[in-house]
Write an enzyme that holds these catalytic residues in place. Structure first.
Site, PDB file in Angstrom:
ATOM      1  N   ASP A   1      14.428   9.921 -13.635  1.00  0.00           N
ATOM      2  CA  ASP A   1      13.046  10.311 -13.927  1.00  0.00           C
ATOM      3  C   ASP A   1      12.025   9.397 -13.246  1.00  0.00           C
ATOM      4  OD1 ASP A   1      14.156   8.439 -15.780  1.00  0.00           O
ATOM      5  OD2 ASP A   1      12.496   8.759 -17.157  1.00  0.00           O
TER       6      ASP A   1
ATOM      7  N   HIS B   1       5.142   7.671 -20.545  1.00  0.00           N
ATOM      8  CA  HIS B   1       6.609   7.802 -20.626  1.00  0.00           C
ATOM      9  C   HIS B   1       7.032   8.337 -21.993  1.00  0.00           C
ATOM     10  CE1 HIS B   1      10.904   6.597 -20.259  1.00  0.00           C
ATOM     11  NE2 HIS B   1      10.682   6.810 -18.978  1.00  0.00           N
TER      12      HIS B   1
END
Lengths: 308, 308
Positions: A66, A270
């Site tokens: 990611d 995040h």
């Protein structure tokens, strides 16, 4: 002097609709620096009209997908779109092996050079020092080798007070000396002190990027007094056990990092895909550190801007 | 019996806003098959509400990034979302090396197995044969080893005419035999021919996926009479030189492939980023083969549906 960050992705490992994995673009005096490059970053750049051709430096924090799976696509598109100037890439050493393997099998030979700088997750390093900014790695504490990045704006030269320079007919050849702080002696012998003719430039500012990491005081000293701290806040504090297990931070802890390191402002990001709404995460961090905002896609924050 | 394809990406190497790199989902009797997986495919699946958990087979045509860079992210998300059932993956042999290298450095150990089948770009192979479909590779002619995929629906069993079976009180144990075409002898000794009690199932249909490739008749025989042919059409025919040089097809040529192989319908895709509007590409292909449509994001086509 511009110093601002635009968020391209705010999600953690699994994307959800409208939240992309991590990527940010830092604009320092109109030069662009890409920080992390999750899958879909080049699409986000198209969406927010950020030109890849203006990026000369890419920083990858670690090798969880990611944070870097958009890199190969972006680097390929730069090639296909005619890039010839070199690209500086900073990240864990195996990143180059991964890129090279993929280009080997796609039989891609880039028209430009990637100048790769391997980062070290054990101790801070200065990895870039140019006219605008100094960049240091921040060793973080995650499941695999991970560094954050600390961007310190360079102090600019003093600014000449134009009216005074004109009134005294100071020759332009002398301007660089004035900007550097020297005094000026006129042809008639009279001495003018520098501070009469110039003003100081803005105080340089500092952006600290901390993702991904568990809450760990070992990096606190390095990020002291950041004008803007980006810190991951994957979970709410009621999931502290999960945060500890996965080496992530809670929103409450992110607020604590900002508070204890004397940050002026905090961005959190995040976010776990489990949070459809981010309000609780923001409220939790603000409960500790009021000057906090959500690092959501498409938003831009000036480093030093008051978020409270 | 459902047999339809949903387009997730229509762009060639460099994405443009609103056009993603190649990916398609084929639904055969409510089982999903993913064909190619360009960067951002998992985001497209979220957008068009296609559940990754329903995909058990992924087919990768070749190792240019615009056809597989979304794979690692998707496979990781399946893991993080709790998948345990195996995933079958079909593609060029080095794909497994690329996946393994990336998982080595991210320290990822999947909770499920990837059962990998290496494709051979030199000769057609049957790579999957289950109750619904037979899948064959189509050796194409591109710059690197590339295969298309031919999906042939399996012929279904005959359908029992419910009213007749009820009127005759045929025991349910006899139904499987009827579906397989056997006659029925009643307890009174009277013989009923199968065609009195059942009707034939629909004729099985065929979907041919051809991307990326230069126009080359060597694969024409294999894809004869496809009910739906997807063919790349990267350029307009006024860019034939560029198409030849890069081993791609023009829209006019894609129409020719459909015409010469007796396809019933044609989908074109893999459009160069230079075409902001796709109308000219569609018009050019339709000039040769009227029953043509654009394979654009979010559109779904039933295999065999008349596109004219």
């Amino acid at each position: 002097m511009k110093f601002e960050v635009t968020i391209l992705g705010s999600s953690s490992a699994t994307p959800i609709f409208n939240r992309n994995p991590t990527a940010q673009v830092l604009n320092v005096n109109e030069r662009l620096y890409l920080i992390d490059c999750g899958e879909g970053t080049q699409q986000q750049m198209l969406r927010f009209e950020i030109k890849a051709s203006r990026i000369d430096h890419i920083f990858i924090s670690h090798l969880h997908g990611d944070h870097y799976l958009g890199l190969i696509g972006l680097v390929s598109s730069m090639h296909l779109n005619g890039r010839v100037k070199p690209l500086k890439l900073y990240g864990p050493a195996p990143l180059l092996e991964i890129i090279n393997l993929q280009f080997k099998y796609s039989e891609t030979v880039l028209n430009y050079n990637i100048e790769f700088v391997a980062t070290d997750a054990l101790q801070p390093q200065i990895i870039l020092d140019n006219q605008d900014v100094v960049v240091e790695t921040i060793p973080l504490d995650h499941r695999i080798a991970t560094t954050g990045f600390l961007f310190r704006q360079k102090k600019r030269l003093r600014k000449i007070i134009k009216e005074k320079a004109e009134a005294l007919n100071i020759p332009v050849e002398h301007f660089p000396l004035l900007k550097r702080g020297e005094d000026y002696r006129a042809p008639d012998g009279k001495l003018y002190r520098n501070h009469e003719l110039t003003v100081d430039s803005d105080q340089p500012k500092c952006y600290a990027y901390c993702s991904d990491t568990i809450y760990n005081e070992r990096y606190f000293e390095q990020i002291q007094n950041a004008d803007l701290l980006y810190h991951e806040a994957t979970f709410l504090h009621n999931m502290l056990d999960r945060a500890n297990k996965t080496f992530h931070t809670t929103a409450w802890q992110a607020g604590q990092v900002a508070l204890q390191t004397g940050a002026k402002n905090l961005l959190i990001g995040h976010f776990s895909a489990r949070y459809k709404s981010l309000t609780d995460l923001l409220d939790e961090a603000r409960g500790v550190f009021p000057s906090t905002e959500l690092a959501i896609e498409g938003s831009t924050f000036e480093v030093g801007e008051d978020l409270a």
